[in-house]
Design an enzyme around this catalytic site. Structure first.
Site, PDB file in Angstrom:
ATOM      1  N   ASP A 192      28.257   3.048  13.394  1.00  0.00           N
ATOM      2  CA  ASP A 192      29.291   2.062  13.101  1.00  0.00           C
ATOM      3  C   ASP A 192      30.579   2.868  13.166  1.00  0.00           C
ATOM      4  OD1 ASP A 192      31.315   0.661  11.764  1.00  0.00           O
ATOM      5  OD2 ASP A 192      29.844  -0.538  10.698  1.00  0.00           O
ATOM      6  N   HIS A 193      31.344   2.685  14.227  1.00  0.00           N
ATOM      7  CA  HIS A 193      32.424   3.656  14.463  1.00  0.00           C
ATOM      8  C   HIS A 193      33.504   3.622  13.373  1.00  0.00           C
ATOM      9  CE1 HIS A 193      34.577   0.300  16.406  1.00  0.00           C
ATOM     10  NE2 HIS A 193      35.675   1.002  16.266  1.00  0.00           N
ATOM     11  N   HIS A 200      31.411  -3.451  10.323  1.00  0.00           N
ATOM     12  CA  HIS A 200      32.622  -2.703   9.956  1.00  0.00           C
ATOM     13  C   HIS A 200      33.173  -3.098   8.575  1.00  0.00           C
ATOM     14  CE1 HIS A 200      32.282  -1.481  14.009  1.00  0.00           C
ATOM     15  NE2 HIS A 200      32.995  -2.422  14.573  1.00  0.00           N
TER      16      HIS A 200
END
Ligand code: BG6
Length: 493
Positions: A184-185, A247
């Site tokens: 999950d960047h 996010h």
């Protein structure tokens, strides 16, 4: 997070190396890590793509893209060193022979280094290929060393709880949990990581960090972009699955989790799962009370006229997909009883801005009421992007002879400390190379996050929203999202 150097030679295998993510994020990240001296002493990047190509052509293509997407400048010397590590291989995702060839290539690299190196498999492909790739990896035993081999999987991880469980079961036939890095960047973003440092590296904030002192928490991730070239993907996904399930819930976990005993990955991940478990589940008849969806119509973003979502290429003219979502969450635990956590995200909004607002409770008594001075609430604002700062808002005396108050801010500015912060993918790829799972999602985290979304997701899928489009491109979303917070006497900041 980890500071060790990587001594083991490593072969990085990128499935989908000719795709958008590889050119915009993965190669620039590896290149920047290389310049910073953070890549393993011996490494190779095996770029896999469907079409025939030569190393030289592929390297030129990567170089051109680095010019646009690399954080650091591409110099002849650095490029010459880096490019020698990239090899292109034609590979068919669903053909056994391709994996047998891959096996041979990996063995050949090991021979060069004289040792069985680490292997990092990056799946930068459509989710429906995960199953076939992991099956072939298992059959050809190319990731058979559970201490050395790792797999990185991009989001979306499934499309609901049942499919995430299925995917986890499937992956577990080939990999142990500690080999699986679900990206999950947002967790790699400098400012998101800083939440941990800010909360648990200071003694002055934590005593206030609970329902007794905090009135509400807001998390906004607003984007100016629309669906760009991803219409087919987005029509199936929508804002809830694309942004909130991952996010925004991850940011919420960072803000609200209990202090971990240590920075051990299992410790931090356990604390986050606790948060997800504590989020109040709602019944279908309460969805409209807790959640608002939106879809943009035409409007103007930054002075440029924009089409509505339904007019974008590849979007159904009667699409029911939400491009905006706002939700009010409650955490049923000791720390956060009755504190609303408002989250919202949307495409084609007024400006690109991601930030967290912690609003503190008003004073029980206003000492300055006689001079009819209004006191603004104390707030802590954590700007995630594009600004990267932390602001504490409080009241102070206006300089002068009378005792007048005004709201002021104390600011910690990340850019002032260092204006060249690493990209999220640099951080995450380095952690994966180092074998540190802290910033990645564990199977139970993903499943629990889908569980949180379940009722809203199912209700929105079943019912068409007749008010769509209900916000103008270039606005802050539908009117109903204001009502969601105003009902409780709050306002989006
Ligand atoms: C991705 C979503 O995960 O995050 C995109 O799929 C979104 O729709 C993107 O635009 C936002 O990332 P960032 O880093 O630009 O905020």
């Amino acid at each position: 997070m980890s500071e060790h150097t990587i001594l083991q030679p490593t072969t990085i295998v990128i499935f989908g190396a000719t795709g958008d993510l590889a050119k915009r994020k993965l190669f620039p990240a590896f290149y920047n890590l290389y310049i910073d001296g953070r890549m393993p002493k011996g490494f190779n990047i095996l770029a896999l793509g469907r079409a025939e190509n030569t190393d030289e052509n592929f390297r030129n293509y990567i170089k051109e893209n680095l010019e646009s997407f690399s954080r650091k400048k591409v110099t002849a010397e650095d490029w010459a060193g880096f490019q020698a590590h990239i090899k292109y291989f034609q590979h068919q995702l669903d053909e056994e022979d391709s994996y047998k060839n891959l096996y041979q290539k990996l063995e050949d690299f090991d021979k060069v280094y004289g040792t069985r190196g680490n292997r990092l498999f990056y799946l930068s492909i459509a989710p429906n290929f995960v199953s076939v790739i992991s099956g072939h990896i298992r059959n050809t035993s190319i990731a058979s060393d559970s201490k050395k081999d790792r797999i990185i999987i991009e989001k979306p991880f499934g499309h609901d709880k049942a499919s995430a469980i299925e995917l986890n079961n499937l992956l577990s036939q080939t990999f142990k949990e500690e080999q699986i890095y679900r990206i999950d960047h947002y967790l790699g973003k400098e400012t998101v990581q800083n939440i941990l440092a800010f909360r648990f590296g200071n003694s002055i904030f934590e005593p206030l960090w609970n329902h007794r002192h905090i009135e509400s928490v807001q998390i906004t991730v607003a984007e100016e972009v629309g669906v760009e070239t991803r219409a087919a993907f987005y029509e199936q996904t929508g804002a809830l699955r694309d942004m909130i399930q991952n996010h925004l819930l991850q940011i919420l976990c960072m803000v609200s989790m209990e202090p971990p005993v240590s920075l051990e990955s299992s410790e931090i991940r356990d604390r986050k799962v606790d948060v997800l478990k504590s989020i109040r589940r709602i019944s279908p008849d309460k969805v409209d009370h807790y959640a608002v969806r939106g879809q943009y119509g035409k409007g103007t973003v930054n002075g440029v006229p924009e089409k509505g979502y339904r007019q974008e290429e590849g979007i159904a003219p009667d699409s029911n997909t939400e491009t905006f979502a706002a939700i009010k969450f409650y955490l049923d635990n000791e720390r956060w009883q009755n504190t609303p956590f408002y989250v919202r995200t949307g495409k084609k909004m007024k400006e690109k801005h991601s930030y967290i607002t912690i609003q503190f409770k008003p004073l029980p008594h206003n000492t300055f009421s006689e001079s009819s001075q209004l006191l603004s609430a104390n707030r802590l604002i954590i700007n995630i992007q594009p600004q990267m700062d932390i602001r504490l808002q409080f009241m102070a005396k206006k300089p002068g002879l009378s005792l007048e108050l005004k709201p002021v801010e104390m600011i910690f500015d990340n850019f002032a400390c260092q204006n060249d912060t690493p990209e999220a993918y640099e951080t995450l790829l380095l952690e994966a190379l180092l074998g540190d799972l802290t910033l990645f999602m564990r199977s139970d985290q993903v499943e629990e996050a889908w569980d949180v979304m379940k009722t809203i997701q199912e209700t929105w899928e079943k019912t068409k929203d007749s008010s769509f489009p209900n916000y103008e491109a270039g606005s802050w979303g539908p009117e109903d999202s204001n009502a969601l917070v105003e009902r409780q006497g709050h306002k989006w900041v």
